[in-house]
Scaffold this active site. Sequence first.
Site, PDB file in Angstrom:
ATOM      1  N   LYS A  60       1.029  -1.367  -0.061  1.00  6.71           N
ATOM      2  CA  LYS A  60      -0.004  -0.192   0.628  1.00  6.71           C
ATOM      3  C   LYS A  60       1.286   1.291   0.489  1.00  6.71           C
ATOM      4  O   LYS A  60       0.276   2.088  -0.368  1.00  6.71           O
ATOM      5  CB  LYS A  60      -1.023   0.158   1.092  1.00  6.71           C
ATOM      6  N   SER A  85      -8.558   1.320   8.377  1.00  7.97           N
ATOM      7  CA  SER A  85      -7.796   0.923  10.135  1.00  7.97           C
ATOM      8  C   SER A  85      -6.925  -0.328  10.061  1.00  7.97           C
ATOM      9  O   SER A  85      -6.179  -0.450  10.560  1.00  7.97           O
ATOM     10  CB  SER A  85      -9.027   0.253  11.224  1.00  7.97           C
ATOM     11  N   GLY A 215     -15.388 -13.935   0.863  1.00  6.13           N
ATOM     12  CA  GLY A 215     -15.986 -12.064   0.052  1.00  6.13           C
ATOM     13  C   GLY A 215     -15.648 -12.041  -1.246  1.00  6.13           C
ATOM     14  O   GLY A 215     -14.196 -11.443  -1.985  1.00  6.13           O
ATOM     15  N   ASP A 217     -16.865 -10.921  -4.348  1.00 10.73           N
ATOM     16  CA  ASP A 217     -17.080  -9.319  -4.656  1.00 10.73           C
ATOM     17  C   ASP A 217     -17.082  -9.426  -6.454  1.00 10.73           C
ATOM     18  O   ASP A 217     -17.938  -9.755  -7.301  1.00 10.73           O
ATOM     19  CB  ASP A 217     -17.461  -9.259  -4.365  1.00 10.73           C
ATOM     20  N   SER A 311       1.458  -9.957  -0.667  1.00 14.13           N
ATOM     21  CA  SER A 311       0.889  -7.779  -0.477  1.00 14.13           C
ATOM     22  C   SER A 311       1.088  -7.650   0.817  1.00 14.13           C
ATOM     23  O   SER A 311       1.665  -6.446   0.943  1.00 14.13           O
ATOM     24  CB  SER A 311      -0.423  -8.023  -1.006  1.00 14.13           C
TER      25      SER A 311
HETATM   26  C1  LIG Z   1      -5.230  -3.895   1.064  1.00 17.83           C
HETATM   27  C2  LIG Z   1      -4.437  -4.920   0.931  1.00 17.83           C
HETATM   28  C3  LIG Z   1      -5.300  -6.239   0.234  1.00 17.83           C
HETATM   29  C4  LIG Z   1      -6.231  -5.344  -1.194  1.00 17.83           C
HETATM   30  O1  LIG Z   1      -5.810  -5.094  -2.064  1.00 17.83           O
HETATM   31  P1  LIG Z   1      -6.789  -4.401  -3.042  1.00 17.83           P
HETATM   32  O2  LIG Z   1      -5.622  -3.317  -3.436  1.00 17.83           O
HETATM   33  O3  LIG Z   1      -8.276  -3.490  -2.754  1.00 17.83           O
HETATM   34  O4  LIG Z   1      -7.376  -5.196  -3.729  1.00 17.83           O
HETATM   35  C5  LIG Z   1      -3.922  -7.271   0.454  1.00 17.83           C
HETATM   36  N1  LIG Z   1      -3.388  -7.387   0.918  1.00 17.83           N
HETATM   37  C6  LIG Z   1      -3.315  -6.940   1.669  1.00 17.83           C
HETATM   38  C7  LIG Z   1      -1.647  -7.494   2.888  1.00 17.83           C
HETATM   39  C8  LIG Z   1      -3.180  -5.092   1.509  1.00 17.83           C
HETATM   40  O5  LIG Z   1      -3.099  -4.370   2.664  1.00 17.83           O
END
Ligand SMILES: *Cc1c(COP(=O)(O)O)cnc(C)c1O
Length: 325
Positions: A60, A85, A215, A217, A311
């Site tokens: 992010k 959050s 989830g 969607d 991620s």
């Molecule tokens: C926000 C987040 C996601 C999802 O990302 P999107 O861009 O909303 O699809 C996946 N993994 C982590 C660790 C995140 O912080």
Amino acid sequence: MNQTEFGPLLVAYDDVAGAAQRILGHARRTPVLTSATVDERTGAQVFFKCENFQRMGAFKFRGAYNALSLLSPDEKRRGVLAYSSGNHAQAVALAGRMLGVKPVIVMPLDAPPVKIEATRGYGAEVVLYDKHKVDREAFARELAESRGLAVIPPFDHPHVVAGQGTAAKELIEEAGGLDYLLVCCGGGGLLSGCAIAAHALSPGCKTIGVEPALGDDATRSFRTRTLQSCHNPETIADGARTHSMGKVTFPLVMRYVSDMLTVDDTELLRTMFWLWERMKIVVEPTGALAAAALLEGKLAAKGARVGVIISGGNVDLRWAAQQLR
Ligand SMILES: *Cc1c(COP(=O)(O)O)cnc(C)c1O
């Protein structure tokens, strides 16, 4: 502008390349890990892009830093607002501190105290609201208007999407061309950005989104070709509990993503522990989605070169240990 039946395509590869320039030297170029055990188990050649090692522990930061960099001098002077959050709050707080832009983060009163403290620790002003009494978005909008703050959304913004796409750009530059790229999906910011990068840098690569089964969607939206939503899904993948994709991400996902897969929470936990034990990396539940699709055999990957985006790694290990059975 490139119009599609799902809406305009508001991000192109040039935007991802521009974001890569902006974050250079500010975001971490995270490692790409390989594992002989994973290759043996899947029959594929697998490259893990480890955003759990990104600043503040998740990808992010890329989108937040790119979006804040692109604000006008006047917007920068007034400051920004984010409501979250989770990882987005910390990303905006940290990027704000680095760029000298004052961040205000709106969080529910009952957010975990550690998260509130961590966000304050990055220098943000945290404004708490009672989620039983006020609507988060209305509350955030009023606060932003009254203070003249620019709202930085967690995924549905072209500059955020372009920033997230730099993760796949770096992965492909380092690993070379891929047959598949597996990316987790909440609101689709990371997925659409990475799919744009893969489409440009590794033509023929199929980008596949992975969601929690509870989830799903985006998977339903992909199959029905109409935007679908979920209400507060009870999955442990908290980063993917988003209501739905957005106006920016949905058309991009329909254009650049080849397929969607889901994994259930049991598979997700199994993968989290496997990554912990075998690869020695701490990954949060949402961060393990893409790896789970591969390791749980949802994709016929034999003989293929597969990229997997890990991620994020912000998981409470005490909670994780309680899930061990
Ligand atoms: C926000 C987040 C996601 C999802 O990302 P999107 O861009 O909303 O699809 C996946 N993994 C982590 C660790 C995140 O912080």
